[in-house]
Design a protein around this motif. Structure first.
Motif, PDB file in Angstrom:
ATOM      1  N   GLU A  39       0.672  -1.552   0.268  1.00 58.15           N
ATOM      2  CA  GLU A  39      -0.312   0.086  -0.042  1.00 58.15           C
ATOM      3  C   GLU A  39       0.802   0.912   0.280  1.00 58.15           C
ATOM      4  OE1 GLU A  39       0.148  -2.085   2.622  1.00 58.15           O
ATOM      5  OE2 GLU A  39      -2.256  -3.618   1.921  1.00 58.15           O
ATOM      6  N   GLU A  40       2.220   1.331   0.227  1.00 56.01           N
ATOM      7  CA  GLU A  40       3.063   2.072   0.003  1.00 56.01           C
ATOM      8  C   GLU A  40       4.439   2.347  -0.887  1.00 56.01           C
ATOM      9  OE1 GLU A  40       4.565   2.957   4.378  1.00 56.01           O
ATOM     10  OE2 GLU A  40       2.546   2.353   5.098  1.00 56.01           O
ATOM     11  N   PRO A  41       3.673   1.997  -1.867  1.00 56.82           N
ATOM     12  CA  PRO A  41       4.449   2.160  -3.185  1.00 56.82           C
ATOM     13  C   PRO A  41       6.785   3.143  -2.673  1.00 56.82           C
ATOM     14  CG  PRO A  41       2.765   2.695  -4.184  1.00 56.82           C
ATOM     15  CD  PRO A  41       3.099   2.783  -2.473  1.00 56.82           C
ATOM     16  N   ARG A  42       7.633   2.766  -2.708  1.00 61.12           N
ATOM     17  CA  ARG A  42       8.597   2.504  -2.710  1.00 61.12           C
ATOM     18  C   ARG A  42       9.988   2.479  -3.982  1.00 61.12           C
ATOM     19  NH1 ARG A  42       8.793   2.878   3.454  1.00 61.12           N
ATOM     20  NH2 ARG A  42       7.570   4.225   4.160  1.00 61.12           N
ATOM     21  N   TRP A  43      10.325   3.368  -4.512  1.00 63.55           N
ATOM     22  CA  TRP A  43      11.619   2.606  -4.684  1.00 63.55           C
ATOM     23  C   TRP A  43      12.399   1.184  -4.063  1.00 63.55           C
ATOM     24  CZ3 TRP A  43      13.445   4.376  -9.507  1.00 63.55           C
ATOM     25  CH2 TRP A  43      13.408   5.679 -10.409  1.00 63.55           C
ATOM     26  N   THR A  44      12.351   2.079  -2.487  1.00 63.61           N
ATOM     27  CA  THR A  44      12.828   0.767  -2.305  1.00 63.61           C
ATOM     28  C   THR A  44      11.915  -0.715  -2.491  1.00 63.61           C
ATOM     29  OG1 THR A  44      12.134   1.004  -0.259  1.00 63.61           O
ATOM     30  CG2 THR A  44      13.872   1.933  -0.547  1.00 63.61           C
ATOM     31  N   SER A  45      10.878  -0.889  -2.529  1.00 59.46           N
ATOM     32  CA  SER A  45      10.284  -1.772  -2.562  1.00 59.46           C
ATOM     33  C   SER A  45      10.285  -2.325  -4.195  1.00 59.46           C
ATOM     34  CB  SER A  45       8.723  -1.043  -2.326  1.00 59.46           C
ATOM     35  OG  SER A  45       8.565  -0.722  -1.115  1.00 59.46           O
ATOM     36  N   ALA A  46      10.171  -1.084  -4.746  1.00 54.71           N
ATOM     37  CA  ALA A  46      10.463  -1.751  -6.113  1.00 54.71           C
ATOM     38  C   ALA A  46      12.031  -1.968  -6.927  1.00 54.71           C
ATOM     39  CB  ALA A  46      10.301  -0.101  -7.750  1.00 54.71           C
ATOM     40  N   LEU A  47      12.907  -1.867  -5.937  1.00 52.75           N
ATOM     41  CA  LEU A  47      13.998  -2.885  -5.897  1.00 52.75           C
ATOM     42  C   LEU A  47      14.439  -4.050  -5.301  1.00 52.75           C
ATOM     43  CD1 LEU A  47      16.953  -2.410  -7.295  1.00 52.75           C
ATOM     44  CD2 LEU A  47      17.652  -1.074  -4.943  1.00 52.75           C
ATOM     45  N   VAL A  48      14.112  -3.818  -4.346  1.00 50.42           N
ATOM     46  CA  VAL A  48      13.678  -5.190  -3.914  1.00 50.42           C
ATOM     47  C   VAL A  48      12.617  -6.009  -4.000  1.00 50.42           C
ATOM     48  CG1 VAL A  48      12.652  -6.260  -1.087  1.00 50.42           C
ATOM     49  CG2 VAL A  48      13.784  -4.965  -1.447  1.00 50.42           C
ATOM     50  N   LYS A  49      11.798  -6.047  -4.884  1.00 48.62           N
ATOM     51  CA  LYS A  49      11.289  -7.047  -5.689  1.00 48.62           C
ATOM     52  C   LYS A  49      11.573  -7.148  -7.270  1.00 48.62           C
ATOM     53  CE  LYS A  49       6.068  -7.536  -7.863  1.00 48.62           C
ATOM     54  NZ  LYS A  49       5.383  -6.167  -8.104  1.00 48.62           N
ATOM     55  N   CYS A  50      12.154  -6.415  -7.874  1.00 46.81           N
ATOM     56  CA  CYS A  50      13.193  -7.115  -8.790  1.00 46.81           C
ATOM     57  C   CYS A  50      14.638  -7.621  -8.895  1.00 46.81           C
ATOM     58  CB  CYS A  50      13.580  -5.639  -9.677  1.00 46.81           C
ATOM     59  SG  CYS A  50      11.949  -4.263  -9.658  1.00 46.81           S
ATOM     60  N   LEU A  51      15.085  -7.797  -7.753  1.00 45.56           N
ATOM     61  CA  LEU A  51      15.909  -8.530  -7.805  1.00 45.56           C
ATOM     62  C   LEU A  51      16.376  -9.365  -8.037  1.00 45.56           C
ATOM     63  CD1 LEU A  51      19.262  -7.284  -6.464  1.00 45.56           C
ATOM     64  CD2 LEU A  51      18.411  -8.013  -4.184  1.00 45.56           C
ATOM     65  N   PRO A  52      15.776 -10.546  -7.331  1.00 51.40           N
ATOM     66  CA  PRO A  52      15.547 -11.619  -7.739  1.00 51.40           C
ATOM     67  C   PRO A  52      15.850 -11.694  -9.406  1.00 51.40           C
ATOM     68  CG  PRO A  52      14.181 -11.567  -6.093  1.00 51.40           C
ATOM     69  CD  PRO A  52      14.217 -10.530  -6.553  1.00 51.40           C
ATOM     70  N   VAL A  53      14.134 -11.215 -10.089  1.00 51.40           N
ATOM     71  CA  VAL A  53      14.675 -11.366 -11.460  1.00 51.40           C
ATOM     72  C   VAL A  53      15.520 -11.218 -12.303  1.00 51.40           C
ATOM     73  CG1 VAL A  53      12.998 -11.453 -13.547  1.00 51.40           C
ATOM     74  CG2 VAL A  53      12.381 -11.679 -11.625  1.00 51.40           C
ATOM     75  N   LEU A  54      16.373 -10.197 -11.538  1.00 52.32           N
ATOM     76  CA  LEU A  54      17.272  -9.344 -11.747  1.00 52.32           C
ATOM     77  C   LEU A  54      18.503 -10.830 -11.975  1.00 52.32           C
ATOM     78  CD1 LEU A  54      17.505  -5.750 -11.198  1.00 52.32           C
ATOM     79  CD2 LEU A  54      16.921  -6.562 -13.702  1.00 52.32           C
ATOM     80  N   CYS A  55      19.022 -10.919 -10.679  1.00 47.26           N
ATOM     81  CA  CYS A  55      19.860 -12.278 -10.765  1.00 47.26           C
ATOM     82  C   CYS A  55      19.439 -13.412 -11.697  1.00 47.26           C
ATOM     83  CB  CYS A  55      19.538 -12.690  -9.132  1.00 47.26           C
ATOM     84  SG  CYS A  55      19.911 -11.741  -8.155  1.00 47.26           S
ATOM     85  N   LEU A  56      18.098 -13.921 -11.815  1.00 51.39           N
ATOM     86  CA  LEU A  56      17.693 -14.920 -12.698  1.00 51.39           C
ATOM     87  C   LEU A  56      18.484 -14.488 -14.442  1.00 51.39           C
ATOM     88  CD1 LEU A  56      14.541 -15.765 -11.699  1.00 51.39           C
ATOM     89  CD2 LEU A  56      16.063 -17.335 -11.845  1.00 51.39           C
ATOM     90  N   ALA A  57      18.326 -13.207 -14.792  1.00 49.14           N
ATOM     91  CA  ALA A  57      18.866 -12.478 -16.022  1.00 49.14           C
ATOM     92  C   ALA A  57      20.302 -13.445 -16.169  1.00 49.14           C
ATOM     93  CB  ALA A  57      18.513 -11.619 -15.976  1.00 49.14           C
TER      94      ALA A  57
END
Length: 222
Positions: A39-57
């Motif tokens: 409910e509180e969108p932040r850049w930190t939330s985006a980074l933490v969410k994206c990081l696993p998929v970036l690791c898979l790439a």
């Protein structure tokens, strides 16, 4: 002398694969440990969410066997990470859908069209058609066509993943479950465990699609 691993056309040792997947597992654990409020969108939330998929790439780029999977899966994962970033902010839902549509086009390139196995397409089309039919009355104005086109792309990915078999098939199924729960949770009725189901199946799907790239050779024809 021919080196072991992907150069010899054999699947790498499972322990080696697990070690190479270490950053993905660690970043997933980090995401679920923090469980930042949606409910509180932040850049930190985006980074933490994206990081696993970036690791898979990075994993797919370094570990994939030569072929379409190596060419198309890493870009697909990067597009998925971009979609994850946009979906943190509800106002950017269409941008997120566009990024995931690009990811699915990449996955179609990675999965290929051989063997074709057209008998699998009918059940997939029927299931997706029925689900989209349930969703359409609940969608906000202007989203009907984009959701229909996205569902068609995801259905094609599931068909090709099932035709491919192995980790790809399970990955396609998990991706479909994740998006189905996301759509229901977003447009029809909030589900108390919805976010947990969405993210567990989503990360599992991406990991399995990445693992499918290390399979030596292409599937045999029927």
């Amino acid at each position: 002398m021919v080196a072991r691993g992907k150069e010899s056309g054999r699947t790498p040792d499972p322990l080696l694969l697990a070690l190479r997947m270490g950053p993905f597992f660690a970043s997933c654990a980090f995401y679920f440990f923090l469980w930042l409020p949606s409910e509180e969108p932040r850049w930190t939330s985006a980074l933490v969410k994206c990081l696993p998929v970036l690791c898979l790439a990075a994993f797919a780029r370094a570990s994939a066997s030569p072929g379409p999977g190596r060419r198309f899966t890493p870009p697909g994962l990067l597009c998925s990470a971009l979609g994850d970033f946009f979906l943190i902010w509800p106002s950017r839902f269409l941008f997120g859908m566009a990024a995931f549509s690009a990811a699915h086009l990449c996955y179609l390139g990675a999965l290929g069209w051989h063997p074709l196995r057209p008998h699998l397409l009918g059940p997939v089309a029927a299931a997706f058609g029925a689900y989209v039919g349930l969703l359409q009355p609940q969608l906000p104005p202007g989203l009907g066509l984009p959701v229909l086109l996205y569902a068609a792309l995801l259905g094609l990915v599931l068909w090709r993943a099932l035709a491919r078999g192995g980790p790809a098939a399970l990955g396609g199924l998990f991706f479909s479950v994740s998006d189905a729960v996301l759509a229901w949770d977003t447009f029809v009725r909030p589900l108390p465990p919805g976010r947990l189901i969405i993210m567990v199946t989503y990360y599992a799907a991406q990991a399995l699609l990445a693992l499918a790239t290390v399979e030596p050779g292409a599937p045999k024809a029927d």
